[in-house]
Design a protein around this motif. Structure first.
Motif, PDB file in Angstrom:
ATOM      1  N   GLU A   1      47.457  18.596  60.445  1.00 31.91           N
ATOM      2  CA  GLU A   1      46.227  19.379  60.299  1.00 31.91           C
ATOM      3  C   GLU A   1      45.106  18.654  59.576  1.00 31.91           C
ATOM      4  O   GLU A   1      43.944  19.088  59.636  1.00 31.91           O
ATOM      5  CB  GLU A   1      46.546  20.703  59.585  1.00 31.91           C
ATOM      6  CG  GLU A   1      46.863  20.568  58.095  1.00 31.91           C
ATOM      7  CD  GLU A   1      48.270  20.061  57.779  1.00 31.91           C
ATOM      8  OE1 GLU A   1      49.049  19.791  58.719  1.00 31.91           O
ATOM      9  OE2 GLU A   1      48.574  19.918  56.581  1.00 31.91           O
ATOM     10  N   SER A   2      45.453  17.574  58.825  1.00 37.32           N
ATOM     11  CA  SER A   2      44.408  16.971  57.983  1.00 37.32           C
ATOM     12  C   SER A   2      44.693  15.480  57.778  1.00 37.32           C
ATOM     13  O   SER A   2      45.816  15.007  58.012  1.00 37.32           O
ATOM     14  CB  SER A   2      44.392  17.673  56.619  1.00 37.32           C
ATOM     15  OG  SER A   2      45.622  17.448  55.943  1.00 37.32           O
TER      16      SER A   2
ATOM     17  N   ARG B   1      54.804  20.665  49.002  1.00 38.84           N
ATOM     18  CA  ARG B   1      54.580  22.078  48.700  1.00 38.84           C
ATOM     19  C   ARG B   1      55.872  22.715  48.198  1.00 38.84           C
ATOM     20  O   ARG B   1      56.966  22.298  48.568  1.00 38.84           O
ATOM     21  CB  ARG B   1      54.091  22.824  49.954  1.00 38.84           C
ATOM     22  CG  ARG B   1      52.765  22.301  50.482  1.00 38.84           C
ATOM     23  CD  ARG B   1      52.252  23.131  51.641  1.00 38.84           C
ATOM     24  NE  ARG B   1      51.019  22.560  52.195  1.00 38.84           N
ATOM     25  CZ  ARG B   1      50.384  23.050  53.250  1.00 38.84           C
ATOM     26  NH1 ARG B   1      50.851  24.118  53.876  1.00 38.84           N
ATOM     27  NH2 ARG B   1      49.279  22.483  53.703  1.00 38.84           N
TER      28      ARG B   1
ATOM     29  N   PHE C   1      49.444  21.610  41.726  1.00 39.36           N
ATOM     30  CA  PHE C   1      48.227  22.118  42.383  1.00 39.36           C
ATOM     31  C   PHE C   1      47.385  22.981  41.426  1.00 39.36           C
ATOM     32  O   PHE C   1      46.158  23.047  41.560  1.00 39.36           O
ATOM     33  CB  PHE C   1      48.590  22.962  43.617  1.00 39.36           C
ATOM     34  CG  PHE C   1      49.369  22.202  44.661  1.00 39.36           C
ATOM     35  CD1 PHE C   1      50.533  22.730  45.209  1.00 39.36           C
ATOM     36  CD2 PHE C   1      48.933  20.962  45.111  1.00 39.36           C
ATOM     37  CE1 PHE C   1      51.241  22.041  46.188  1.00 39.36           C
ATOM     38  CE2 PHE C   1      49.636  20.265  46.082  1.00 39.36           C
ATOM     39  CZ  PHE C   1      50.790  20.818  46.619  1.00 39.36           C
TER      40      PHE C   1
ATOM     41  N   PRO D   1      49.567  25.073  47.775  1.00 32.76           N
ATOM     42  CA  PRO D   1      48.294  24.497  47.355  1.00 32.76           C
ATOM     43  C   PRO D   1      47.143  25.509  47.361  1.00 32.76           C
ATOM     44  O   PRO D   1      46.279  25.478  46.477  1.00 32.76           O
ATOM     45  CB  PRO D   1      48.048  23.354  48.341  1.00 32.76           C
ATOM     46  CG  PRO D   1      49.006  23.552  49.455  1.00 32.76           C
ATOM     47  CD  PRO D   1      50.141  24.351  48.917  1.00 32.76           C
TER      48      PRO D   1
ATOM     49  N   PHE E   1      42.918  24.560  56.036  1.00 28.46           N
ATOM     50  CA  PHE E   1      42.976  23.113  55.762  1.00 28.46           C
ATOM     51  C   PHE E   1      42.414  22.246  56.891  1.00 28.46           C
ATOM     52  O   PHE E   1      42.613  21.036  56.887  1.00 28.46           O
ATOM     53  CB  PHE E   1      44.419  22.658  55.464  1.00 28.46           C
ATOM     54  CG  PHE E   1      44.901  22.983  54.071  1.00 28.46           C
ATOM     55  CD1 PHE E   1      46.137  23.593  53.870  1.00 28.46           C
ATOM     56  CD2 PHE E   1      44.123  22.694  52.964  1.00 28.46           C
ATOM     57  CE1 PHE E   1      46.597  23.890  52.585  1.00 28.46           C
ATOM     58  CE2 PHE E   1      44.575  22.988  51.667  1.00 28.46           C
ATOM     59  CZ  PHE E   1      45.811  23.600  51.486  1.00 28.46           C
TER      60      PHE E   1
ATOM     61  N   HIS F   1      39.459  23.644  49.245  1.00 29.36           N
ATOM     62  CA  HIS F   1      40.797  23.245  48.804  1.00 29.36           C
ATOM     63  C   HIS F   1      41.270  21.942  49.443  1.00 29.36           C
ATOM     64  O   HIS F   1      42.357  21.475  49.103  1.00 29.36           O
ATOM     65  CB  HIS F   1      41.820  24.349  49.104  1.00 29.36           C
ATOM     66  CG  HIS F   1      41.656  25.572  48.269  1.00 29.36           C
ATOM     67  ND1 HIS F   1      42.507  26.644  48.350  1.00 29.36           N
ATOM     68  CD2 HIS F   1      40.713  25.917  47.357  1.00 29.36           C
ATOM     69  CE1 HIS F   1      42.104  27.595  47.508  1.00 29.36           C
ATOM     70  NE2 HIS F   1      41.024  27.187  46.902  1.00 29.36           N
TER      71      HIS F   1
ATOM     72  N   ASP G   1      41.892  16.227  47.590  1.00 30.31           N
ATOM     73  CA  ASP G   1      42.674  15.284  48.395  1.00 30.31           C
ATOM     74  C   ASP G   1      42.276  13.849  48.088  1.00 30.31           C
ATOM     75  O   ASP G   1      43.120  13.048  47.740  1.00 30.31           O
ATOM     76  CB  ASP G   1      42.560  15.516  49.922  1.00 30.31           C
ATOM     77  CG  ASP G   1      43.549  16.537  50.438  1.00 30.31           C
ATOM     78  OD1 ASP G   1      43.453  16.912  51.628  1.00 30.31           O
ATOM     79  OD2 ASP G   1      44.428  16.974  49.666  1.00 30.31           O
TER      80      ASP G   1
HETATM   81  C1  GZL Z   1      48.666  19.230  49.412  1.00 30.99           C
HETATM   82  C2  GZL Z   1      48.921  19.404  50.886  1.00 30.99           C
HETATM   83  C3  GZL Z   1      47.699  19.947  51.533  1.00 30.99           C
HETATM   84  C4  GZL Z   1      46.514  18.998  51.471  1.00 30.99           C
HETATM   85  C5  GZL Z   1      45.849  19.340  52.760  1.00 30.99           C
HETATM   86  O1  GZL Z   1      49.772  18.634  48.818  1.00 30.99           O
HETATM   87  O2  GZL Z   1      49.984  20.310  51.097  1.00 30.99           O
HETATM   88  O3  GZL Z   1      47.980  20.158  52.923  1.00 30.99           O
HETATM   89  O4  GZL Z   1      45.697  19.205  50.359  1.00 30.99           O
HETATM   90  C6  GZL Z   1      47.047  19.394  53.680  1.00 30.99           C
HETATM   91  O5  GZL Z   1      44.920  18.384  53.209  1.00 30.99           O
HETATM   92  O6  GZL Z   1      46.717  19.985  54.883  1.00 30.99           O
END
Ligand code: GZL
Length: 307
Positions: free
Chosen positions: A28-29, A106, A124, A159, A187, A212, A241
């Motif tokens: 996703e990122s 997470r 977090f 997070p 995200f 976030h 991030d």
């Molecule tokens: C953080 C992670 C988060 C990031 C996002 O540890 O889980 O998920 O901050 C990612 O960029 O999508």
């Protein structure tokens, strides 16, 4: 022997590779991409056979992947829980199968800490506090209300919950700092842009955006510029991030403050996997080291960034 294994199963016979099943959140990122690369590279470097699955940010896909790893009798299972709750059943199945589980990135909200050997990831709440502390300092002399909009991470994820809590815990010290709108952008850049567009339509007086993650912040910047406003000036932007694209935006003055969240968890994960297989003690909680960057600091750090 079927099902009678215990987590501290003796080391696999000499020469047999350790097999690790990893159930990743998704792609996703930029942070997630860097995290996946770190895990794959570290597994290869450690001589660990990696079975990797991408859940496209769906919990049911992660649960399916974990069940598949149990069926395949991997030595260790690791995953980053897309949301905090709903893991007890499948983790109980892994425990009964004698397969140790390591959480990365997470956390889960289960009270039963016997369901996993270790949780390797960032704090977090502290990341949220760091964002709040910088904003408190920036507006310490404010005599007017400071209107903040917030792009939350995936609903129900550690997070998102913790970055919100840490930020609010700090900014409540100055009653002028007000969160006037808060919504999930999941995200992603696309959703971050879409939600920021709606914030801009609903509010003419936004002073600050707290996103976030960098990706939602980068999407929001597109919406802010499309509205004829200057990101980093008309609207102060804080993200979390510190991935390359976020750091570039910070160096360009479009993001004012970035809280780092280190995705390079691969090496620590492989060390923990080997220790678990060898029956050694592994700390229940391993917190990753990370910092913060102003625009100037981001410009200086950019050439050395690995992700
Ligand atoms: C953080 C992670 C988060 C990031 C996002 O540890 O889980 O998920 O901050 C990612 O960029 O999508």
């Amino acid at each position: 022997s079927q099902g009678s294994e215990t987590p501290n199963e003796p080391t696999p016979p000499a020469g047999k590779k350790i097999v690790l099943g990893f159930a990743q959140v998704g792609a996703e990122s930029g942070w997630r991409t860097a995290n996946t690369e770190s895990i794959k590279e570290a597994a290869a470097a450690a001589g660990i056979e990696l079975k990797f699955s991408d859940a496209q940010q769906k919990q049911e896909n992660q649960i399916k992947a974990i069940r598949s790893f149990i069926q395949q009798k991997v030595d260790v299972i690791a995953f980053s829980p897309v949301v905090e709750s709903g893991w007890e059943t499948v983790l109980q199945e892994a425990k009964e199968a004698g397969i140790p589980v390591i959480l990365t990135d997470r956390a889960i909200d289960s009270e039963d800490e016997s369901l996993y050997v270790s949780f390797i990831g960032s704090d977090f709440v502290e990341e949220g506090r760091r964002a709040g502390r910088w904003l408190l300092e920036q507006f310490k002399d404010a005599t007017e209300p400071v209107n903040i909009v917030e792009l939350q991470g995936t609903t129900g994820s550690a997070p998102a919950i913790d970055r919100k809590a840490g930020f609010e815990e700090v900014i409540k010290e100055n009653p002028n700092l007000k969160i006037i709108a808060s919504q999930t952008g999941d995200f992603t850049r696309a959703k971050g842009k879409e939600v920021m567009q709606s914030f801009l339509q609903a509010h003419k007086d936004i002073d600050v955006l707290y996103a976030h993650n960098d990706d939602m912040g980068l999407g929001a910047i597109q919406a802010i510029e499309a509205a004829g406003l200057v990101p980093g000036k008309d609207i102060i932007i804080i993200t979390v991030d510190a991935v390359r694209d976020g750091m570039q935006a910070a160096a360009d003055g479009k993001i004012n403050f970035i809280v780092e969240c280190n995705p390079l968890l691969g090496p620590q994960l492989m060390d923990a996997v080997k220790a678990v297989v060898e029956g050694k003690e592994v700390p229940k909680r391993i917190v990753t080291e990370e910092g913060t960057f102003t625009s100037e600091e981001a410009k200086a750090a950019l050439p050395d960034r690995k992700y």
